[in-house]
Design a protein around this motif. Structure first.
Motif, PDB file in Angstrom:
ATOM      1  N   ASN A  83       0.832  -1.209   0.000  1.00  0.00           N
ATOM      2  CA  ASN A  83       0.000   0.000   0.000  1.00  0.00           C
ATOM      3  C   ASN A  83       0.866   1.259   0.000  1.00  0.00           C
ATOM      4  O   ASN A  83       1.947   1.299   0.603  1.00  0.00           O
ATOM      5  CB  ASN A  83      -0.902   0.038   1.238  1.00  0.00           C
ATOM      6  CG  ASN A  83      -1.977  -1.019   1.210  1.00  0.00           C
ATOM      7  OD1 ASN A  83      -2.936  -0.934   0.459  1.00  0.00           O
ATOM      8  ND2 ASN A  83      -1.811  -2.054   2.052  1.00  0.00           N
ATOM      9  N   SER A  84       0.357   2.267  -0.643  1.00  0.00           N
ATOM     10  CA  SER A  84       0.935   3.615  -0.575  1.00  0.00           C
ATOM     11  C   SER A  84      -0.204   4.570  -0.241  1.00  0.00           C
ATOM     12  O   SER A  84      -1.210   4.627  -0.974  1.00  0.00           O
ATOM     13  CB  SER A  84       1.579   4.005  -1.899  1.00  0.00           C
ATOM     14  OG  SER A  84       1.951   5.368  -1.882  1.00  0.00           O
ATOM     15  N   THR A  85      -0.044   5.293   0.861  1.00  0.00           N
ATOM     16  CA  THR A  85      -1.101   6.214   1.302  1.00  0.00           C
ATOM     17  C   THR A  85      -0.546   7.630   1.312  1.00  0.00           C
ATOM     18  O   THR A  85       0.506   7.889   1.920  1.00  0.00           O
ATOM     19  CB  THR A  85      -1.618   5.847   2.706  1.00  0.00           C
ATOM     20  OG1 THR A  85      -2.073   4.497   2.688  1.00  0.00           O
ATOM     21  CG2 THR A  85      -2.756   6.768   3.113  1.00  0.00           C
ATOM     22  N   THR A  86      -1.253   8.540   0.654  1.00  0.00           N
ATOM     23  CA  THR A  86      -0.858   9.952   0.624  1.00  0.00           C
ATOM     24  C   THR A  86      -1.862  10.743   1.455  1.00  0.00           C
ATOM     25  O   THR A  86      -3.078  10.726   1.173  1.00  0.00           O
ATOM     26  CB  THR A  86      -0.832  10.500  -0.810  1.00  0.00           C
ATOM     27  OG1 THR A  86       0.093   9.727  -1.579  1.00  0.00           O
ATOM     28  CG2 THR A  86      -0.415  11.961  -0.824  1.00  0.00           C
TER      29      THR A  86
ATOM     30  N   TRP B 266      -7.006  11.321   2.962  1.00  0.00           N
ATOM     31  CA  TRP B 266      -5.956  10.441   2.474  1.00  0.00           C
ATOM     32  C   TRP B 266      -6.484   9.533   1.364  1.00  0.00           C
ATOM     33  O   TRP B 266      -7.658   9.194   1.310  1.00  0.00           O
ATOM     34  CB  TRP B 266      -5.311   9.634   3.584  1.00  0.00           C
ATOM     35  CG  TRP B 266      -6.180   8.694   4.357  1.00  0.00           C
ATOM     36  CD1 TRP B 266      -6.431   7.379   4.091  1.00  0.00           C
ATOM     37  CD2 TRP B 266      -6.874   9.001   5.560  1.00  0.00           C
ATOM     38  NE1 TRP B 266      -7.246   6.837   5.044  1.00  0.00           N
ATOM     39  CE2 TRP B 266      -7.529   7.817   5.963  1.00  0.00           C
ATOM     40  CE3 TRP B 266      -7.011  10.159   6.359  1.00  0.00           C
ATOM     41  CZ2 TRP B 266      -8.318   7.750   7.116  1.00  0.00           C
ATOM     42  CZ3 TRP B 266      -7.786  10.084   7.484  1.00  0.00           C
ATOM     43  CH2 TRP B 266      -8.432   8.905   7.860  1.00  0.00           C
TER      44      TRP B 266
ATOM     45  N   THR C 130      -5.493   5.977  -0.770  1.00  0.00           N
ATOM     46  CA  THR C 130      -4.714   4.748  -0.724  1.00  0.00           C
ATOM     47  C   THR C 130      -4.646   4.118  -2.115  1.00  0.00           C
ATOM     48  O   THR C 130      -5.667   4.008  -2.809  1.00  0.00           O
ATOM     49  CB  THR C 130      -5.344   3.752   0.266  1.00  0.00           C
ATOM     50  OG1 THR C 130      -5.396   4.336   1.554  1.00  0.00           O
ATOM     51  CG2 THR C 130      -4.533   2.458   0.333  1.00  0.00           C
ATOM     52  N   GLN C 131      -3.435   3.722  -2.494  1.00  0.00           N
ATOM     53  CA  GLN C 131      -3.227   3.039  -3.775  1.00  0.00           C
ATOM     54  C   GLN C 131      -2.690   1.627  -3.518  1.00  0.00           C
ATOM     55  O   GLN C 131      -1.728   1.454  -2.771  1.00  0.00           O
ATOM     56  CB  GLN C 131      -2.211   3.807  -4.628  1.00  0.00           C
ATOM     57  CG  GLN C 131      -2.625   5.221  -4.991  1.00  0.00           C
ATOM     58  CD  GLN C 131      -1.572   5.904  -5.831  1.00  0.00           C
ATOM     59  OE1 GLN C 131      -1.520   5.690  -7.054  1.00  0.00           O
ATOM     60  NE2 GLN C 131      -0.736   6.714  -5.194  1.00  0.00           N
ATOM     61  N   ASN C 132      -3.331   0.669  -4.131  1.00  0.00           N
ATOM     62  CA  ASN C 132      -2.873  -0.719  -4.063  1.00  0.00           C
ATOM     63  C   ASN C 132      -3.391  -1.449  -5.299  1.00  0.00           C
ATOM     64  O   ASN C 132      -3.884  -0.796  -6.248  1.00  0.00           O
ATOM     65  CB  ASN C 132      -3.326  -1.384  -2.760  1.00  0.00           C
ATOM     66  CG  ASN C 132      -4.824  -1.256  -2.513  1.00  0.00           C
ATOM     67  OD1 ASN C 132      -5.618  -1.229  -3.482  1.00  0.00           O
ATOM     68  ND2 ASN C 132      -5.218  -1.177  -1.249  1.00  0.00           N
TER      69      ASN C 132
ATOM     70  N   THR D  24      -7.390   3.070  -6.604  1.00  0.00           N
ATOM     71  CA  THR D  24      -7.127   4.307  -5.858  1.00  0.00           C
ATOM     72  C   THR D  24      -8.404   4.714  -5.133  1.00  0.00           C
ATOM     73  O   THR D  24      -9.452   4.889  -5.761  1.00  0.00           O
ATOM     74  CB  THR D  24      -6.674   5.443  -6.800  1.00  0.00           C
ATOM     75  OG1 THR D  24      -5.483   5.035  -7.468  1.00  0.00           O
ATOM     76  CG2 THR D  24      -6.424   6.721  -6.036  1.00  0.00           C
TER      77      THR D  24
ATOM     78  N   TRP E  70     -10.162   7.309  -2.075  1.00  0.00           N
ATOM     79  CA  TRP E  70     -10.127   8.428  -1.118  1.00  0.00           C
ATOM     80  C   TRP E  70     -11.015   8.087   0.072  1.00  0.00           C
ATOM     81  O   TRP E  70     -12.164   7.689  -0.094  1.00  0.00           O
ATOM     82  CB  TRP E  70     -10.630   9.722  -1.757  1.00  0.00           C
ATOM     83  CG  TRP E  70      -9.613  10.371  -2.662  1.00  0.00           C
ATOM     84  CD1 TRP E  70      -9.514  10.225  -4.003  1.00  0.00           C
ATOM     85  CD2 TRP E  70      -8.571  11.249  -2.250  1.00  0.00           C
ATOM     86  NE1 TRP E  70      -8.458  10.966  -4.491  1.00  0.00           N
ATOM     87  CE2 TRP E  70      -7.858  11.604  -3.426  1.00  0.00           C
ATOM     88  CE3 TRP E  70      -8.143  11.766  -1.033  1.00  0.00           C
ATOM     89  CZ2 TRP E  70      -6.761  12.456  -3.408  1.00  0.00           C
ATOM     90  CZ3 TRP E  70      -7.041  12.612  -1.011  1.00  0.00           C
ATOM     91  CH2 TRP E  70      -6.365  12.954  -2.188  1.00  0.00           C
TER      92      TRP E  70
END
Length: 492
Positions: free
Chosen positions: A354-357, A371, A373-375, A379, A381
């Motif tokens: 996971n990558s969370t911005t 935030w 999350t991309q996985n 994508t 929100w």
């Protein structure tokens, strides 16, 4: 007939002589209730012009100018007497005495002019009312002046009531104070002009950047302690930077990144890459997007050892979040509430798969944390978490957000710093529960004057920087629920 006229004229002369004798006796006794009035009390005055007494048919007589020359005020002028028909001249009247009051050391009064000689003998007309002359005091410190007595000239016979004493003149006005000198140059001269930024390139050291009033960007390094002075980044020309813009900075462990708002065009997203004190010039990013210019407060985030960085900025309350390395836009924010009323700060969290911005900004009057999350599933929100400002305060500037990365630092704390009521505050975002919440706000520094920025070291300590009240940079260091230490990093 002629003889009778002579007798009558002699008789008249004797009568006049008797009358004159009685008049003079009355003058000597000081009791002339009808003919000669008592002089009024003189004020602070210089002697004015004497009143004019006009004789009757026998001629015109002017009374003398009353008053000893006095310093300061106005003396009374003598009254005017109008003479009757031809006859004996009037008696010499005694002028009233005017006592000068306390007055300023004004200009000297004019000298009295002797009264003209009375005309042909005749019965005196009614005495005129005396008007006090006027004198303008000079500029001085007030003193005391005493008016003298004024002796009238030969007037007509037996004038009426004497005039009233003149009013005292006013003392001179004091001079005006001089103008103050130019503002002093005390205090700090090498001040910083906008919000600083901070990052860690390796989880153990820190770098701080700030833009000075000299139009250069300066760098300071530290960690657990701060030593040495600020170093100027010669390659970064800040003349194209919007003077109102804060800096933001980050590191991907290979390169360091500094972003700021530009002026050509206004709102351009400017990005510089470098390390140490060697940086390239600012170059424009996001120019191909729509929108291509933004409001103040751009942000950038990167993850050490990940070799990627993400840009963010706000235009018309909407945020743009864009992965530059991947040329991928993550916005619009599909869970957006009312829209941002400040700049935003972003931070990236990596975990397995996971990558969370995170995107932090004010949606007045509250703070909002979004935030994405991309996985492998796409994508997404999440709904934002909001916090009100500390009780009795209002948020100002833009907030700061920073976090640990489980894949890099081992921890997973998330921190927000904000300015409210002119003070610096900290809270922790707790996402481990079913419903994410904020911890209680804690004040970590007083008297700050810019947006803050923050970074987390490998030991879990949080480091927050902002401008102090004197244009210096201050650092607040601590952890949630502990005592925070404030260090003055001074100016360059």
């Amino acid at each position: 007939m002629v003889k009778n006229m002579v007798i009558h004229r002699r008789t008249l002369a004797r009568l006049l002589t008797l009358a004159l004798t009685a008049f003079l006796a009355a003058c000597g006794s000081g009791s002339l209730p009808e003919f000669a009035g008592s002089g009024g009390a003189g004020g602070k005055a210089s002697g004015g012009a004497g009143g004019k007494a006009t004789g009757g048919a026998g001629g015109t007589s002017s009374s003398g100018t009353g008053g000893v020359v006095a310093t300061g005020g106005i003396t009374a002028s003598g009254g005017a007497d109008t003479g009757g028909g031809s006859g004996l001249g009037g008696v010499i009247g005694t002028g009233g005495v005017s006592s000068g009051g306390a007055g300023g050391a004004g200009g000297r009064g004019g000298s009295g002019v002797a009264g003209a000689k009375g005309g042909a003998p005749g019965n005196g007309g009614a005495g005129g009312k005396a008007s006090g002359g006027t004198s303008t005091g000079g500029t001085s410190t007030g003193g005391t002046s005493t008016g003298g007595s004024s002796a009238g000239g030969k007037g007509g016979a037996m004038g009426g009531k004497g005039g009233f004493g003149g009013f005292g003149g006013f003392g001179g006005f004091g001079g005006f104070g001089g103008f103050g000198g130019p503002p002093g140059s005390g205090g700090m001269t090498n001040m910083f002009a906008s919000g600083p930024c901070i990052f860690t390139p390796d989880n153990t050291t820190l770098e701080v950047f700030a833009r000075g009033m000299d139009l250069h960007i300066h760098r300071k390094t530290g960690g657990t302690t701060w030593a040495g002075t600020w170093a100027t980044i010669a390659g970064l020309d800040s003349t194209t930077i919007d003077a109102r813009s804060d800096l933001d900075c980050t590191s991907d462990n290979t390169n360091n990144h500094i972003v700021v708002s530009g002026t050509s065009p206004l709102g351009a997203y400017l990005h510089a890459i470098g390390s140490g004190t060697t940086y390239n010039t600012f170059a424009r990013e996001l120019a191909s997007l729509n929108p291509a210019t933004f409001e103040l407060g751009p942000s950038m985030a990167a993850v050490p050892f990940a070799n990627g960085y993400t840009a963010a900025a706000v235009k018309s309350s909407n945020a743009t979040v864009y992965e530059i390395a991947n040329a991928k836009e993550l916005t619009p924010i599909t869970t957006r509430l009312t829209g941002f009323t400040s700049g935003v700060d972003i931070s990236i969290r990596l975990s397995a798969g996971n990558s969370t911005t995170f995107v932090a900004g004010f949606e007045s009057p509250k703070l909002s944390i979004y935030w994405v999350t991309q996985n492998s599933g796409g994508t997404t929100w999440a709904a934002p978490v909001q916090a009100s400002p500390p009780a009795g305060n209002t948020f100002t500037f833009s907030p700061a957000f920073c976090n640990e990365n489980p894949a890099v630092q081992g921890g997973d704390t998330k921190h927000v710093a904000a300015v409210a009521g002119g003070k610096l505050w900290h809270a922790e975002l707790v996402t481990s529960t079913a419903t994410p919440t904020f911890s209680t706000w804690e004040q970590i520094a007083p008297a700050v004057t810019s947006s803050p920025d923050c970074a987390v070291l490998g030991d879990g300590s949080v480091h927050v920087v902002a401008l102090g009240a004197s244009g210096n940079v201050i650092e607040a260091k601590g952890k949630t629920g502990t005592t925070w230490t404030v260090t003055d990093l001074k100016a360059y």
